[in-house]
Design a protein around this motif. Structure first.
Motif, PDB file in Angstrom:
ATOM      1  N   LEU A  35      -7.104 -11.029   8.739  1.00  0.00           N
ATOM      2  CA  LEU A  35      -5.975 -11.657   8.863  1.00  0.00           C
ATOM      3  C   LEU A  35      -5.833 -13.001   8.768  1.00  0.00           C
ATOM      4  CD1 LEU A  35      -3.759  -9.250  11.306  1.00  0.00           C
ATOM      5  CD2 LEU A  35      -3.313  -9.465   8.843  1.00  0.00           C
ATOM      6  N   SER A  36      -6.605 -13.629   9.626  1.00  0.00           N
ATOM      7  CA  SER A  36      -6.998 -14.985   9.577  1.00  0.00           C
ATOM      8  C   SER A  36      -7.286 -15.786   8.177  1.00  0.00           C
ATOM      9  CB  SER A  36      -7.749 -15.600  10.604  1.00  0.00           C
ATOM     10  OG  SER A  36      -8.124 -16.790  10.410  1.00  0.00           O
ATOM     11  N   PHE A  37      -8.353 -14.743   7.545  1.00  0.00           N
ATOM     12  CA  PHE A  37      -8.663 -15.257   6.291  1.00  0.00           C
ATOM     13  C   PHE A  37      -7.559 -15.003   5.073  1.00  0.00           C
ATOM     14  CE2 PHE A  37     -10.136 -14.134   2.000  1.00  0.00           C
ATOM     15  CZ  PHE A  37     -11.060 -15.021   1.794  1.00  0.00           C
ATOM     16  N   LEU A  38      -7.015 -14.040   4.920  1.00  0.00           N
ATOM     17  CA  LEU A  38      -5.641 -14.014   4.414  1.00  0.00           C
ATOM     18  C   LEU A  38      -4.553 -14.876   4.598  1.00  0.00           C
ATOM     19  CD1 LEU A  38      -5.745 -10.024   3.904  1.00  0.00           C
ATOM     20  CD2 LEU A  38      -6.474 -11.556   2.416  1.00  0.00           C
ATOM     21  N   ARG A  39      -4.533 -15.173   5.651  1.00  0.00           N
ATOM     22  CA  ARG A  39      -3.318 -16.194   6.032  1.00  0.00           C
ATOM     23  C   ARG A  39      -3.721 -17.599   5.485  1.00  0.00           C
ATOM     24  NH1 ARG A  39      -1.974 -13.585  11.552  1.00  0.00           N
ATOM     25  NH2 ARG A  39      -0.359 -12.215  10.879  1.00  0.00           N
ATOM     26  N   SER A  40      -5.009 -17.737   5.479  1.00  0.00           N
ATOM     27  CA  SER A  40      -5.553 -19.265   5.270  1.00  0.00           C
ATOM     28  C   SER A  40      -5.772 -19.534   3.751  1.00  0.00           C
ATOM     29  CB  SER A  40      -6.658 -19.842   6.032  1.00  0.00           C
ATOM     30  OG  SER A  40      -7.510 -18.867   5.642  1.00  0.00           O
ATOM     31  N   HIS A  41      -5.559 -18.463   2.858  1.00  0.00           N
ATOM     32  CA  HIS A  41      -6.090 -18.574   1.304  1.00  0.00           C
ATOM     33  C   HIS A  41      -4.992 -17.926   0.500  1.00  0.00           C
ATOM     34  CE1 HIS A  41      -9.971 -18.656   3.399  1.00  0.00           C
ATOM     35  NE2 HIS A  41     -10.362 -19.197   2.093  1.00  0.00           N
ATOM     36  N   LYS A  42      -4.772 -18.619  -0.727  1.00  0.00           N
ATOM     37  CA  LYS A  42      -3.607 -18.208  -1.447  1.00  0.00           C
ATOM     38  C   LYS A  42      -4.480 -17.003  -2.417  1.00  0.00           C
ATOM     39  CE  LYS A  42      -1.738 -22.531  -2.057  1.00  0.00           C
ATOM     40  NZ  LYS A  42      -0.106 -22.833  -2.291  1.00  0.00           N
ATOM     41  N   SER A  43      -3.800 -16.034  -2.790  1.00  0.00           N
ATOM     42  CA  SER A  43      -4.362 -14.772  -3.338  1.00  0.00           C
ATOM     43  C   SER A  43      -5.070 -15.245  -4.771  1.00  0.00           C
ATOM     44  CB  SER A  43      -3.068 -13.897  -3.956  1.00  0.00           C
ATOM     45  OG  SER A  43      -2.238 -14.712  -4.676  1.00  0.00           O
ATOM     46  N   LEU A  44      -4.762 -16.302  -5.572  1.00  0.00           N
ATOM     47  CA  LEU A  44      -5.562 -16.830  -6.647  1.00  0.00           C
ATOM     48  C   LEU A  44      -6.840 -17.224  -6.196  1.00  0.00           C
ATOM     49  CD1 LEU A  44      -2.801 -17.971  -8.921  1.00  0.00           C
ATOM     50  CD2 LEU A  44      -3.982 -16.025  -9.056  1.00  0.00           C
ATOM     51  N   SER A  45      -6.980 -17.899  -5.128  1.00  0.00           N
ATOM     52  CA  SER A  45      -8.427 -18.280  -4.477  1.00  0.00           C
ATOM     53  C   SER A  45      -9.391 -17.153  -4.473  1.00  0.00           C
ATOM     54  CB  SER A  45      -8.442 -19.075  -3.405  1.00  0.00           C
ATOM     55  OG  SER A  45      -7.683 -18.570  -2.418  1.00  0.00           O
ATOM     56  N   VAL A  46      -9.003 -15.990  -4.017  1.00  0.00           N
ATOM     57  CA  VAL A  46      -9.805 -14.968  -3.951  1.00  0.00           C
ATOM     58  C   VAL A  46     -10.326 -14.018  -4.983  1.00  0.00           C
ATOM     59  CG1 VAL A  46      -9.503 -14.855  -1.195  1.00  0.00           C
ATOM     60  CG2 VAL A  46      -8.106 -13.331  -2.740  1.00  0.00           C
ATOM     61  N   VAL A  47      -9.477 -14.050  -6.156  1.00  0.00           N
ATOM     62  CA  VAL A  47      -9.692 -13.475  -7.416  1.00  0.00           C
ATOM     63  C   VAL A  47     -11.031 -13.906  -7.952  1.00  0.00           C
ATOM     64  CG1 VAL A  47      -8.600 -12.862  -9.736  1.00  0.00           C
ATOM     65  CG2 VAL A  47      -7.152 -12.875  -7.662  1.00  0.00           C
ATOM     66  N   ARG A  48     -11.407 -13.101  -8.773  1.00  0.00           N
ATOM     67  CA  ARG A  48     -12.817 -13.756  -9.415  1.00  0.00           C
ATOM     68  C   ARG A  48     -12.422 -14.696 -10.513  1.00  0.00           C
ATOM     69  NH1 ARG A  48     -17.161  -9.824  -9.359  1.00  0.00           N
ATOM     70  NH2 ARG A  48     -17.702 -10.740 -11.250  1.00  0.00           N
ATOM     71  N   PRO A  49     -13.466 -15.746 -10.876  1.00  0.00           N
ATOM     72  CA  PRO A  49     -13.154 -16.627 -11.896  1.00  0.00           C
ATOM     73  C   PRO A  49     -12.752 -15.872 -13.132  1.00  0.00           C
ATOM     74  CG  PRO A  49     -15.088 -17.323 -10.846  1.00  0.00           C
ATOM     75  CD  PRO A  49     -14.678 -15.879 -10.225  1.00  0.00           C
ATOM     76  N   SER A  50     -13.339 -14.709 -13.371  1.00  0.00           N
ATOM     77  CA  SER A  50     -13.071 -14.061 -14.619  1.00  0.00           C
ATOM     78  C   SER A  50     -11.446 -13.601 -14.899  1.00  0.00           C
ATOM     79  CB  SER A  50     -14.046 -12.735 -14.940  1.00  0.00           C
ATOM     80  OG  SER A  50     -13.618 -11.956 -14.079  1.00  0.00           O
ATOM     81  N   GLY A  51     -11.020 -13.419 -13.723  1.00  0.00           N
ATOM     82  CA  GLY A  51      -9.469 -13.139 -13.797  1.00  0.00           C
ATOM     83  C   GLY A  51      -9.364 -11.758 -13.728  1.00  0.00           C
ATOM     84  N   LYS A  52     -10.581 -10.816 -13.562  1.00  0.00           N
ATOM     85  CA  LYS A  52     -10.571  -9.374 -13.742  1.00  0.00           C
ATOM     86  C   LYS A  52     -10.309  -8.728 -12.336  1.00  0.00           C
ATOM     87  CE  LYS A  52     -14.823  -8.651 -16.075  1.00  0.00           C
ATOM     88  NZ  LYS A  52     -15.874  -8.055 -16.370  1.00  0.00           N
ATOM     89  N   VAL A  53      -9.318  -7.905 -12.296  1.00  0.00           N
ATOM     90  CA  VAL A  53      -8.920  -7.095 -11.021  1.00  0.00           C
ATOM     91  C   VAL A  53      -8.982  -5.614 -11.254  1.00  0.00           C
ATOM     92  CG1 VAL A  53      -7.284  -6.532  -9.475  1.00  0.00           C
ATOM     93  CG2 VAL A  53      -7.268  -8.873 -10.356  1.00  0.00           C
ATOM     94  N   VAL A  54     -10.049  -4.906 -10.538  1.00  0.00           N
ATOM     95  CA  VAL A  54     -10.448  -3.430 -10.798  1.00  0.00           C
ATOM     96  C   VAL A  54      -9.789  -2.673  -9.811  1.00  0.00           C
ATOM     97  CG1 VAL A  54     -12.195  -1.806 -10.985  1.00  0.00           C
ATOM     98  CG2 VAL A  54     -12.450  -4.050 -12.156  1.00  0.00           C
ATOM     99  N   VAL A  55      -8.840  -1.692 -10.254  1.00  0.00           N
ATOM    100  CA  VAL A  55      -8.311  -0.965  -8.995  1.00  0.00           C
ATOM    101  C   VAL A  55      -8.588   0.581  -9.793  1.00  0.00           C
ATOM    102  CG1 VAL A  55      -5.993   0.080  -8.039  1.00  0.00           C
ATOM    103  CG2 VAL A  55      -6.407  -2.586  -8.772  1.00  0.00           C
ATOM    104  N   PHE A  56      -8.867   1.603  -8.693  1.00  0.00           N
ATOM    105  CA  PHE A  56      -9.264   2.940  -9.189  1.00  0.00           C
ATOM    106  C   PHE A  56      -7.953   4.027  -8.691  1.00  0.00           C
ATOM    107  CE2 PHE A  56     -13.899   1.712  -8.359  1.00  0.00           C
ATOM    108  CZ  PHE A  56     -14.137   1.351  -9.540  1.00  0.00           C
ATOM    109  N   ASP A  57      -7.795   4.732  -9.449  1.00  0.00           N
ATOM    110  CA  ASP A  57      -6.887   5.796  -9.220  1.00  0.00           C
ATOM    111  C   ASP A  57      -7.546   6.701  -8.218  1.00  0.00           C
ATOM    112  OD1 ASP A  57      -5.851   8.736  -9.936  1.00  0.00           O
ATOM    113  OD2 ASP A  57      -4.263   7.096 -10.278  1.00  0.00           O
TER     114      ASP A  57
END
Length: 111
Positions: A35-57
């Motif tokens: 929770l501390s990590f998520l509160r101190s970072h913006k969502s784009l700062s934790v996304v990979r540089p490639s911009g890929k987001v993988v989600v599985f069904d």
């Protein structure tokens, strides 16, 4: 024979309250750190540089999920349940190791 010592079969097999409390404390500390990590970072700062987001069904096969993680050079991916419209968990490389260990232990294919 010493009457004060008990035979090995008399040792309780349930975890002690101390161990259960320690696990609870560790779990709580882990949640606090996340929770501390998520509160101190913006969502784009934790996304990979490639911009890929993988989600599985949630209905994806284990084999396909493994190949997808390897193909996208990912260590984990969230699992989405389309029926309930919520995230159900996180599939990690460690999960695949546990699956392989279970296969090795049982000696039969995993369904």
């Amino acid at each position: 024979m010493d009457v004060t010592s008990s035979p090995p079969s008399a040792i309780p097999k349930t975890p002690s309250l101390t161990i259960l409390h320690e696990k609870s404390v560790i779990r709580s500390a882990g949640k606090s750190a996340i929770l501390s990590f998520l509160r101190s970072h913006k969502s784009l700062s934790v996304v990979r540089p490639s911009g890929k987001v993988v989600v599985f069904d949630s209905r994806i096969s284990v084999q396909l999920a493994f190949y997808a993680l390897v193909e996208h050079d990912m260590q984990c991916a969230p699992i989405w349940d389309a029926d309930t419209r919520e995230f159900k968990g996180l599939l990690t490389v460690t999960d695949f190791i546990e699956i392989l260990r279970g296969y090795d232990t049982r000696g039969e294919p995993i369904a």
